[in-house]
Motif scaffolding. Sequence first.
Motif, PDB file in Angstrom:
ATOM      1  N   VAL A  23      61.653  35.610 139.223  1.00 53.16           N
ATOM      2  CA  VAL A  23      62.789  36.523 139.620  1.00 53.16           C
ATOM      3  C   VAL A  23      63.904  36.178 138.852  1.00 53.16           C
ATOM      4  CG1 VAL A  23      64.625  36.737 141.674  1.00 53.16           C
ATOM      5  CG2 VAL A  23      62.182  36.163 142.175  1.00 53.16           C
ATOM      6  N   ILE A  24      64.646  36.981 138.099  1.00 57.09           N
ATOM      7  CA  ILE A  24      65.818  37.256 137.320  1.00 57.09           C
ATOM      8  C   ILE A  24      67.116  37.193 137.940  1.00 57.09           C
ATOM      9  CG2 ILE A  24      66.583  38.176 135.056  1.00 57.09           C
ATOM     10  CD1 ILE A  24      64.015  39.848 135.147  1.00 57.09           C
ATOM     11  N   SER A  25      68.035  36.244 138.019  1.00 58.87           N
ATOM     12  CA  SER A  25      69.119  36.486 138.556  1.00 58.87           C
ATOM     13  C   SER A  25      70.090  36.274 137.668  1.00 58.87           C
ATOM     14  CB  SER A  25      69.401  35.390 139.869  1.00 58.87           C
ATOM     15  OG  SER A  25      69.273  34.018 139.137  1.00 58.87           O
ATOM     16  N   ARG A  26      71.494  37.011 137.994  1.00 56.00           N
ATOM     17  CA  ARG A  26      72.646  36.910 136.987  1.00 56.00           C
ATOM     18  C   ARG A  26      72.512  37.302 135.742  1.00 56.00           C
ATOM     19  NH1 ARG A  26      74.756  30.638 138.349  1.00 56.00           N
ATOM     20  NH2 ARG A  26      74.640  30.819 140.649  1.00 56.00           N
ATOM     21  N   GLY A  27      72.910  38.478 135.351  1.00 55.44           N
ATOM     22  CA  GLY A  27      72.713  39.171 133.864  1.00 55.44           C
ATOM     23  C   GLY A  27      71.516  39.952 133.902  1.00 55.44           C
ATOM     24  N   THR A  28      71.069  40.395 134.911  1.00 53.73           N
ATOM     25  CA  THR A  28      69.741  41.052 134.725  1.00 53.73           C
ATOM     26  C   THR A  28      69.607  42.435 134.080  1.00 53.73           C
ATOM     27  OG1 THR A  28      70.080  41.976 136.992  1.00 53.73           O
ATOM     28  CG2 THR A  28      68.978  39.931 137.009  1.00 53.73           C
ATOM     29  N   LEU A  29      70.782  43.089 134.272  1.00 60.58           N
ATOM     30  CA  LEU A  29      71.081  44.321 133.622  1.00 60.58           C
ATOM     31  C   LEU A  29      70.824  44.247 132.045  1.00 60.58           C
ATOM     32  CD1 LEU A  29      73.561  45.914 135.632  1.00 60.58           C
ATOM     33  CD2 LEU A  29      71.281  46.275 136.079  1.00 60.58           C
ATOM     34  N   SER A  30      71.360  42.967 131.361  1.00 57.81           N
ATOM     35  CA  SER A  30      71.405  42.950 130.211  1.00 57.81           C
ATOM     36  C   SER A  30      69.921  42.451 129.476  1.00 57.81           C
ATOM     37  CB  SER A  30      72.413  41.777 129.776  1.00 57.81           C
ATOM     38  OG  SER A  30      71.902  40.589 130.171  1.00 57.81           O
ATOM     39  N   MET A  31      69.039  42.413 130.171  1.00 57.03           N
ATOM     40  CA  MET A  31      67.609  41.836 129.812  1.00 57.03           C
ATOM     41  C   MET A  31      67.052  42.984 129.415  1.00 57.03           C
ATOM     42  SD  MET A  31      67.663  38.505 129.498  1.00 57.03           S
ATOM     43  CE  MET A  31      69.526  38.723 129.262  1.00 57.03           C
ATOM     44  N   ARG A  32      66.101  43.125 128.221  1.00 52.69           N
ATOM     45  CA  ARG A  32      65.136  44.217 127.985  1.00 52.69           C
ATOM     46  C   ARG A  32      63.736  43.575 127.785  1.00 52.69           C
ATOM     47  NH1 ARG A  32      67.845  47.225 122.959  1.00 52.69           N
ATOM     48  NH2 ARG A  32      66.343  49.022 123.995  1.00 52.69           N
ATOM     49  N   SER A  50      53.501  40.057 127.780  1.00 49.62           N
ATOM     50  CA  SER A  50      55.045  40.717 127.849  1.00 49.62           C
ATOM     51  C   SER A  50      55.141  41.876 128.268  1.00 49.62           C
ATOM     52  CB  SER A  50      55.796  40.459 126.496  1.00 49.62           C
ATOM     53  OG  SER A  50      55.275  41.157 125.717  1.00 49.62           O
ATOM     54  N   ILE A  51      56.536  42.398 128.974  1.00 58.04           N
ATOM     55  CA  ILE A  51      56.728  43.738 129.064  1.00 58.04           C
ATOM     56  C   ILE A  51      57.883  44.126 128.829  1.00 58.04           C
ATOM     57  CG2 ILE A  51      57.254  42.878 131.586  1.00 58.04           C
ATOM     58  CD1 ILE A  51      56.141  45.440 132.673  1.00 58.04           C
ATOM     59  N   TRP A  52      58.409  45.042 128.525  1.00 57.81           N
ATOM     60  CA  TRP A  52      59.610  45.757 128.314  1.00 57.81           C
ATOM     61  C   TRP A  52      60.196  46.444 129.625  1.00 57.81           C
ATOM     62  CZ3 TRP A  52      58.578  48.803 123.109  1.00 57.81           C
ATOM     63  CH2 TRP A  52      58.560  47.775 122.077  1.00 57.81           C
ATOM     64  N   LEU A  53      61.236  45.981 130.000  1.00 53.54           N
ATOM     65  CA  LEU A  53      61.687  46.330 131.489  1.00 53.54           C
ATOM     66  C   LEU A  53      61.820  47.793 131.676  1.00 53.54           C
ATOM     67  CD1 LEU A  53      63.791  43.247 132.125  1.00 53.54           C
ATOM     68  CD2 LEU A  53      61.427  43.599 132.835  1.00 53.54           C
ATOM     69  N   ASP A  73      59.073  44.974 138.740  1.00 56.40           N
ATOM     70  CA  ASP A  73      59.602  45.662 139.765  1.00 56.40           C
ATOM     71  C   ASP A  73      61.101  45.516 139.760  1.00 56.40           C
ATOM     72  OD1 ASP A  73      60.960  46.686 142.274  1.00 56.40           O
ATOM     73  OD2 ASP A  73      59.403  45.777 143.583  1.00 56.40           O
ATOM     74  N   ASN A  74      61.597  46.498 138.933  1.00 51.31           N
ATOM     75  CA  ASN A  74      63.111  46.453 138.376  1.00 51.31           C
ATOM     76  C   ASN A  74      64.333  46.268 139.682  1.00 51.31           C
ATOM     77  OD1 ASN A  74      62.374  46.575 135.989  1.00 51.31           O
ATOM     78  ND2 ASN A  74      62.561  48.618 135.510  1.00 51.31           N
ATOM     79  N   PRO A  75      63.941  47.043 140.731  1.00 52.03           N
ATOM     80  CA  PRO A  75      65.023  46.898 141.880  1.00 52.03           C
ATOM     81  C   PRO A  75      65.074  45.644 142.390  1.00 52.03           C
ATOM     82  CG  PRO A  75      63.789  49.157 142.039  1.00 52.03           C
ATOM     83  CD  PRO A  75      63.110  48.277 140.985  1.00 52.03           C
ATOM     84  N   ASN A  77      64.516  43.041 140.662  1.00 47.60           N
ATOM     85  CA  ASN A  77      64.485  41.862 139.407  1.00 47.60           C
ATOM     86  C   ASN A  77      63.345  41.077 139.396  1.00 47.60           C
ATOM     87  OD1 ASN A  77      67.122  43.097 138.918  1.00 47.60           O
ATOM     88  ND2 ASN A  77      68.102  42.136 140.537  1.00 47.60           N
ATOM     89  N   THR A  78      62.270  41.524 139.539  1.00 49.26           N
ATOM     90  CA  THR A  78      60.932  40.464 139.340  1.00 49.26           C
ATOM     91  C   THR A  78      60.028  40.986 138.612  1.00 49.26           C
ATOM     92  OG1 THR A  78      61.616  39.957 141.618  1.00 49.26           O
ATOM     93  CG2 THR A  78      59.257  39.289 140.829  1.00 49.26           C
ATOM     94  N   VAL A  79      59.425  40.161 137.812  1.00 44.82           N
ATOM     95  CA  VAL A  79      58.365  40.419 137.288  1.00 44.82           C
ATOM     96  C   VAL A  79      57.037  39.221 137.524  1.00 44.82           C
ATOM     97  CG1 VAL A  79      57.464  40.117 134.618  1.00 44.82           C
ATOM     98  CG2 VAL A  79      59.590  40.922 135.053  1.00 44.82           C
ATOM     99  N   TYR A  80      55.864  40.115 137.320  1.00 40.85           N
ATOM    100  CA  TYR A  80      54.811  39.402 137.853  1.00 40.85           C
ATOM    101  C   TYR A  80      53.637  39.266 136.754  1.00 40.85           C
ATOM    102  CZ  TYR A  80      56.873  41.287 142.128  1.00 40.85           C
ATOM    103  OH  TYR A  80      57.721  41.582 143.374  1.00 40.85           O
ATOM    104  N   LEU A  81      52.920  38.361 137.101  1.00 39.01           N
ATOM    105  CA  LEU A  81      51.764  38.121 136.258  1.00 39.01           C
ATOM    106  C   LEU A  81      50.453  37.739 137.281  1.00 39.01           C
ATOM    107  CD1 LEU A  81      50.819  37.848 133.285  1.00 39.01           C
ATOM    108  CD2 LEU A  81      50.737  35.347 133.825  1.00 39.01           C
TER     109      LEU A  81
END
Length: 124
Positions: A23-32, A50-53, A73-75, A77-81
């Motif tokens: 889970v990505i928190s704070r500043g998520t919109l700037s991550m690519r 890796s994944i490009w968001l 899952d961009n809404p 803010n989560t990336v899965y493996l």
Amino acid sequence: QVQLVESGGGLVQAGGSLRLSCVISRGTLSMRQMGWFRQAPGKEREFVASIWLSSGNVDYTDSVKGRFTVSRDNPKNTVYLQMNSLKPEDTAVYYCAASPYLSNRNDPKNYPYWGQGTQVTVSA
């Protein structure tokens, strides 16, 4: 300050599956770009996936191709493996990492932000 929190690690028998979440928190919109890395005892940290968001473009190290799947899952803010057909050699601490740039995704130096790691242990 970007924060990454991994979960989903554990102990599993060879051939089993686990799904890691980051889970990505704070500043998520700037991550690519997001990456998954792992580090086994006595070894260097190595690239896993890796994944490009924005586009969803993915990349994997050869040893996990066909067994692991990275997704986002961009809404949420989560990336899965998703890790299937696990092997004892997959045992390691798994880390997620984030970058505001699209760069050499295999190199941990290109990721400024890291989670705390989650242990994955695969028994024979």
